[in-house]
Design an enzyme around this catalytic site. Structure first.
Site, PDB file in Angstrom:
ATOM      1  N   PHE A  11       0.819  -1.225   0.000  1.00 59.61           N
ATOM      2  CA  PHE A  11       0.000   0.000   0.000  1.00 59.61           C
ATOM      3  C   PHE A  11       0.855   1.278   0.000  1.00 59.61           C
ATOM      4  CE2 PHE A  11      -2.318   2.758   3.327  1.00 59.61           C
ATOM      5  CZ  PHE A  11      -2.885   3.576   2.377  1.00 59.61           C
ATOM      6  N   THR A 100      10.413 -11.011   9.341  1.00 55.27           N
ATOM      7  CA  THR A 100      10.520  -9.933   8.343  1.00 55.27           C
ATOM      8  C   THR A 100      10.821  -8.595   8.998  1.00 55.27           C
ATOM      9  OG1 THR A 100       9.147 -10.945   6.652  1.00 55.27           O
ATOM     10  CG2 THR A 100       9.158  -8.540   6.718  1.00 55.27           C
ATOM     11  N   THR A 125       5.853   2.983  12.862  1.00 50.70           N
ATOM     12  CA  THR A 125       4.447   3.228  13.175  1.00 50.70           C
ATOM     13  C   THR A 125       4.277   3.833  14.567  1.00 50.70           C
ATOM     14  OG1 THR A 125       2.371   2.088  13.688  1.00 50.70           O
ATOM     15  CG2 THR A 125       4.354   0.770  13.834  1.00 50.70           C
ATOM     16  N   ASP A 126       3.207   4.623  14.724  1.00 48.15           N
ATOM     17  CA  ASP A 126       2.905   5.179  16.055  1.00 48.15           C
ATOM     18  C   ASP A 126       2.461   4.090  17.030  1.00 48.15           C
ATOM     19  OD1 ASP A 126       0.369   4.613  15.034  1.00 48.15           O
ATOM     20  OD2 ASP A 126      -0.477   6.594  15.454  1.00 48.15           O
ATOM     21  N   GLU A 127       2.158   2.888  16.502  1.00 43.35           N
ATOM     22  CA  GLU A 127       1.676   1.819  17.393  1.00 43.35           C
ATOM     23  C   GLU A 127       2.761   1.377  18.380  1.00 43.35           C
ATOM     24  OE1 GLU A 127      -0.798  -1.173  15.610  1.00 43.35           O
ATOM     25  OE2 GLU A 127      -1.387   0.168  13.995  1.00 43.35           O
ATOM     26  N   TYR A 153       2.646  -7.358  16.306  1.00 41.98           N
ATOM     27  CA  TYR A 153       3.022  -6.461  15.197  1.00 41.98           C
ATOM     28  C   TYR A 153       3.787  -5.252  15.731  1.00 41.98           C
ATOM     29  CZ  TYR A 153       2.476  -2.449  12.059  1.00 41.98           C
ATOM     30  OH  TYR A 153       2.717  -1.324  11.310  1.00 41.98           O
ATOM     31  N   LYS A 157       7.747  -4.039  15.278  1.00 48.77           N
ATOM     32  CA  LYS A 157       8.134  -2.747  14.689  1.00 48.77           C
ATOM     33  C   LYS A 157       8.975  -1.935  15.684  1.00 48.77           C
ATOM     34  CE  LYS A 157       7.007  -1.110  11.256  1.00 48.77           C
ATOM     35  NZ  LYS A 157       7.689  -1.132   9.923  1.00 48.77           N
ATOM     36  N   LEU A 193      -9.207  -1.562   7.991  1.00 43.15           N
ATOM     37  CA  LEU A 193     -10.556  -1.055   8.280  1.00 43.15           C
ATOM     38  C   LEU A 193     -11.257  -0.387   7.085  1.00 43.15           C
ATOM     39  CD1 LEU A 193     -12.752  -0.425  10.557  1.00 43.15           C
ATOM     40  CD2 LEU A 193     -11.738   1.852  10.578  1.00 43.15           C
ATOM     41  N   ASN A 252     -13.747   4.619  15.134  1.00 39.14           N
ATOM     42  CA  ASN A 252     -14.015   3.641  14.070  1.00 39.14           C
ATOM     43  C   ASN A 252     -15.476   3.684  13.618  1.00 39.14           C
ATOM     44  OD1 ASN A 252     -11.391   2.780  14.339  1.00 39.14           O
ATOM     45  ND2 ASN A 252     -11.886   1.016  15.618  1.00 39.14           N
ATOM     46  N   GLY A 278      -6.290  -7.306  23.178  1.00 41.62           N
ATOM     47  CA  GLY A 278      -5.317  -6.242  23.474  1.00 41.62           C
ATOM     48  C   GLY A 278      -5.551  -4.963  22.679  1.00 41.62           C
ATOM     49  N   HIS A 279      -6.774  -4.766  22.209  1.00 42.10           N
ATOM     50  CA  HIS A 279      -7.108  -3.672  21.283  1.00 42.10           C
ATOM     51  C   HIS A 279      -6.715  -2.287  21.827  1.00 42.10           C
ATOM     52  CE1 HIS A 279     -10.467  -2.276  18.275  1.00 42.10           C
ATOM     53  NE2 HIS A 279      -9.287  -1.724  18.040  1.00 42.10           N
TER      54      HIS A 279
HETATM   55  P1  NAD Z   1       1.392  -3.651   3.232  1.00 43.64           P
HETATM   56  O1  NAD Z   1       1.115  -4.861   4.050  1.00 43.64           O
HETATM   57  O2  NAD Z   1       0.332  -3.094   2.350  1.00 43.64           O
HETATM   58  O3  NAD Z   1       2.677  -3.905   2.305  1.00 43.64           O
HETATM   59  C1  NAD Z   1       3.803  -4.568   2.757  1.00 43.64           C
HETATM   60  C2  NAD Z   1       4.657  -4.944   1.539  1.00 43.64           C
HETATM   61  O4  NAD Z   1       5.862  -5.557   2.025  1.00 43.64           O
HETATM   62  C3  NAD Z   1       3.995  -5.948   0.605  1.00 43.64           C
HETATM   63  O5  NAD Z   1       4.177  -5.557  -0.733  1.00 43.64           O
HETATM   64  C4  NAD Z   1       4.736  -7.251   0.890  1.00 43.64           C
HETATM   65  O6  NAD Z   1       4.804  -8.125  -0.236  1.00 43.64           O
HETATM   66  C5  NAD Z   1       6.110  -6.730   1.259  1.00 43.64           C
HETATM   67  N1  NAD Z   1       6.868  -7.672   2.106  1.00 43.64           N
HETATM   68  C6  NAD Z   1       6.424  -8.336   3.208  1.00 43.64           C
HETATM   69  N2  NAD Z   1       7.398  -9.140   3.689  1.00 43.64           N
HETATM   70  C7  NAD Z   1       8.474  -8.943   2.893  1.00 43.64           C
HETATM   71  C8  NAD Z   1       9.801  -9.484   2.885  1.00 43.64           C
HETATM   72  N3  NAD Z   1      10.194 -10.378   3.804  1.00 43.64           N
HETATM   73  N4  NAD Z   1      10.661  -9.083   1.924  1.00 43.64           N
HETATM   74  C9  NAD Z   1      10.274  -8.176   0.980  1.00 43.64           C
HETATM   75  N5  NAD Z   1       9.040  -7.659   0.928  1.00 43.64           N
HETATM   76  C10 NAD Z   1       8.157  -8.033   1.877  1.00 43.64           C
HETATM   77  O7  NAD Z   1       1.884  -2.561   4.288  1.00 43.64           O
HETATM   78  P2  NAD Z   1       1.708  -0.971   4.289  1.00 43.64           P
HETATM   79  O8  NAD Z   1       0.415  -0.629   4.931  1.00 43.64           O
HETATM   80  O9  NAD Z   1       2.025  -0.441   2.950  1.00 43.64           O
HETATM   81  O10 NAD Z   1       2.860  -0.571   5.313  1.00 43.64           O
HETATM   82  C11 NAD Z   1       4.186  -0.308   4.854  1.00 43.64           C
HETATM   83  C12 NAD Z   1       5.050   0.060   6.044  1.00 43.64           C
HETATM   84  O11 NAD Z   1       4.519   1.196   6.710  1.00 43.64           O
HETATM   85  C13 NAD Z   1       5.135  -1.052   7.094  1.00 43.64           C
HETATM   86  O12 NAD Z   1       6.445  -1.085   7.581  1.00 43.64           O
HETATM   87  C14 NAD Z   1       4.180  -0.587   8.184  1.00 43.64           C
HETATM   88  O13 NAD Z   1       4.583  -1.069   9.446  1.00 43.64           O
HETATM   89  C15 NAD Z   1       4.327   0.929   8.086  1.00 43.64           C
HETATM   90  N6  NAD Z   1       3.165   1.708   8.514  1.00 43.64           N
HETATM   91  C16 NAD Z   1       1.921   1.445   8.008  1.00 43.64           C
HETATM   92  C17 NAD Z   1       0.835   2.243   8.395  1.00 43.64           C
HETATM   93  C18 NAD Z   1      -0.545   1.996   7.824  1.00 43.64           C
HETATM   94  O14 NAD Z   1      -1.500   2.646   8.260  1.00 43.64           O
HETATM   95  N7  NAD Z   1      -0.723   1.139   6.835  1.00 43.64           N
HETATM   96  C19 NAD Z   1       1.025   3.286   9.302  1.00 43.64           C
HETATM   97  C20 NAD Z   1       2.321   3.516   9.799  1.00 43.64           C
HETATM   98  C21 NAD Z   1       3.379   2.744   9.388  1.00 43.64           C
HETATM   99  P1  TYD Z   2      -6.679  -1.558  11.149  1.00 46.37           P
HETATM  100  O1  TYD Z   2      -7.058  -0.989   9.834  1.00 46.37           O
HETATM  101  O2  TYD Z   2      -6.432  -3.021  11.268  1.00 46.37           O
HETATM  102  O3  TYD Z   2      -5.433  -0.705  11.669  1.00 46.37           O
HETATM  103  P2  TYD Z   2      -4.698  -0.705  13.132  1.00 46.37           P
HETATM  104  O4  TYD Z   2      -5.196  -1.825  13.939  1.00 46.37           O
HETATM  105  O5  TYD Z   2      -3.282  -0.887  12.748  1.00 46.37           O
HETATM  106  O6  TYD Z   2      -5.001   0.630  13.723  1.00 46.37           O
HETATM  107  O7  TYD Z   2      -7.831  -1.201  12.180  1.00 46.37           O
HETATM  108  C1  TYD Z   2      -8.209   0.145  12.443  1.00 46.37           C
HETATM  109  C2  TYD Z   2      -9.228   0.120  13.563  1.00 46.37           C
HETATM  110  O8  TYD Z   2     -10.430  -0.514  13.077  1.00 46.37           O
HETATM  111  C3  TYD Z   2      -8.788  -0.685  14.777  1.00 46.37           C
HETATM  112  O9  TYD Z   2      -9.278  -0.035  15.958  1.00 46.37           O
HETATM  113  C4  TYD Z   2      -9.502  -2.019  14.608  1.00 46.37           C
HETATM  114  C5  TYD Z   2     -10.774  -1.652  13.880  1.00 46.37           C
HETATM  115  N1  TYD Z   2     -11.327  -2.692  12.963  1.00 46.37           N
HETATM  116  C6  TYD Z   2     -12.657  -3.083  13.070  1.00 46.37           C
HETATM  117  O10 TYD Z   2     -13.420  -2.599  13.936  1.00 46.37           O
HETATM  118  N2  TYD Z   2     -13.126  -4.033  12.205  1.00 46.37           N
HETATM  119  C7  TYD Z   2     -12.341  -4.600  11.252  1.00 46.37           C
HETATM  120  O11 TYD Z   2     -12.826  -5.506  10.499  1.00 46.37           O
HETATM  121  C8  TYD Z   2     -10.982  -4.174  11.139  1.00 46.37           C
HETATM  122  C9  TYD Z   2     -10.075  -4.764  10.098  1.00 46.37           C
HETATM  123  C10 TYD Z   2     -10.518  -3.203  12.007  1.00 46.37           C
END
Ligand code: NAD
Ligand code: TYD
Length: 339
Positions: A11, A100, A125-127, A153, A157, A193, A252, A278-279
């Site tokens: 993404f 990974t 991530t802020d998590e 997760y 991180k 979500l 949400n 653990g939400h």
């Molecule tokens: P995603 O799950 O959509 O994409 C992850 C990508 O990494 C995929 O293309 C997958 O094929 C690749 N990948 C996984 N394991 C791999 C490996 N061993 N070697 C090479 N490639 C591998 O994730 P995303 O939402 O795009 O998140 C990207 C980064 O940003 C992550 O590090 C995540 O922790 C961080 N992040 C995400 C969010 C969010 O809201 N999505 C917020 C803050 C930080």
């Molecule tokens: P998510 O997109 O998994 O991101 P994160 O857990 O990393 O913040 O979830 C966002 C919020 O939405 C989180 O509080 C969990 C909630 N959620 C639901 O209520 N239903 C769902 O089906 C999913 C995937 C998430």
């Protein structure tokens, strides 16, 4: 510059590649991605033949393969997006998250040490800060908030962040770390979500809200995240952590209701299901440092970003329908079947 983007078929990584190719056509982008369930080559199809882009299918844990590619391409900068990224999957099976997210990051940094690099940037991530209580809206995560991860997760991180900062202190590796709040926008995998609720609503399927839906996330449009990382690459200081977020806190349940309203679907589709273990209750970023030091500010308001995102999923049904027709069905059954 040659920039390695790991996880670029996911993404945020794919959005970052599009942003960089559009805004810095002088740079060459090499995308390394293992293509796990979350990686999708069709996302990158329009740029596959671009002269300044190369895709390499590679696991970041594959030390030999990573070293070989470093030798061949001699990257100036590495931006590490590659990760297992879904909290619910980490609760089901933590192992691959540790592999990974922690060991893969180490392999990349070892390659950076061996071959030399201008900057290694870790996308975090802020998590890692854990959560904030709902009744203290005055509290925010700053870069000095203690690490207090809740899920496998976020623990993986957090470990990666610590390792990256340790490689800076011990070996002098030029690193930066960013910690961003929840992203939304085009090409997000429909297990998260917002795209999950859009896809289910369009298919008139139940909308599974965990617990009471009161949990708060701080949403940032993905392009704003990409701009922030670009800023850090160009102006950030080695060894520093930068929080990225836009003061866009939403419950949400309010997001799910907004999606129903926008798509003209009834709220009766909303189904409250067993809460996530653990939400975390609330995430909220204080982005003062990146604003003050690098001049970054988010540009897309949630009200506009969510409309753009919903429209994107309406316009790109083939992209997500392909995904949810495959192995995703098994995942969905496991996760939501008797919840
Ligand atoms: P995603 O799950 O959509 O994409 C992850 C990508 O990494 C995929 O293309 C997958 O094929 C690749 N990948 C996984 N394991 C791999 C490996 N061993 N070697 C090479 N490639 C591998 O994730 P995303 O939402 O795009 O998140 C990207 C980064 O940003 C992550 O590090 C995540 O922790 C961080 N992040 C995400 C969010 C969010 O809201 N999505 C917020 C803050 C930080
Ligand atoms: P998510 O997109 O998994 O991101 P994160 O857990 O990393 O913040 O979830 C966002 C919020 O939405 C989180 O509080 C969990 C909630 N959620 C639901 O209520 N239903 C769902 O089906 C999913 C995937 C998430």
């Amino acid at each position: 510059m040659t920039i390695f983007v790991t996880g670029g078929a996911g993404f945020i990584g794919s959005n970052f590649i599009f942003f960089m190719l559009n805004n810095h056509p002088e740079d060459r982008i090499v995308c390394l991605d293992k293509l796990t369930y979350a990686g999708n080559l069709s996302t990158l199809k329009d740029i596959m033949d671009s002269p300044n882009f190369r895709f390499v299918k590679l696991d970041i844990c594959d030390r030999e393969g990573v070293y070989k590619l470093f030798e061949e391409e001699k990257p100036d900068v590495v931006v590490n997006f590659a990760a297992e990224s879904h909290v619910d999957r980490s609760i089901e099976n933590p192992e691959v998250f540790l592999q990974t997210n922690i060991l893969g990051t180490q392999v990349l940094m070892d390659a950076c040490r061996k071959y030399g690099i201008q900057r290694f940037h870790q996308v975090g991530t802020d998590e890692v800060y854990g959560d904030l209580p709902l009744d203290r809206p005055d509290l925010f995560f700053t870069e000095t908030t203690p690490i207090h991860a809740s899920s496998p997760y976020s623990a993986s991180k957090a470990s990666a962040d610590l390792l990256v900062l340790a490689y800076h202190r011990t070996f002098g590796l030029p690193v930066t770390v960013s910690r961003c709040s929840n992203n939304y926008g085009p090409y997000q995998f429909p297990e998260k979500l917002i795209p999950l609720m859009i896809a289910n609503a369009l298919n008139d399927k139940p909308l599974p809200v965990y617990g009471k839906g009161e949990n708060v996330r701080d949403w940032l449009y993905v392009e704003d995240h990409c701009k922030a990382i670009d800023c850090i690459l160009r102006k950030g200081r080695d060894g520093e952590v930068y929080n990225i977020g836009g003061h866009n806190e939403m419950k949400n349940i309010d997001i799910v209701k907004l999606i129903c309203k926008t798509l003209g679907k009834p709220e009766s589709l909303i189904t409250y299901v067993t809460d996530r273990k653990g939400h975390d209750m609330r995430y909220a970023i204080d982005p003062a440092k990146i604003h003050r030091e690098l001049g970054w500010l988010p540009e897309t308001k949630f009200a506009d970003g969510i409309q753009k995102t919903i429209q994107w999923y309406l316009d790109h049904k083939a992209w997500w329908e392909e995904i949810i027709s495959g192995d995703y069905q098994n995942y969905y059954q496991r996760m939501y079947g008797d919840r």
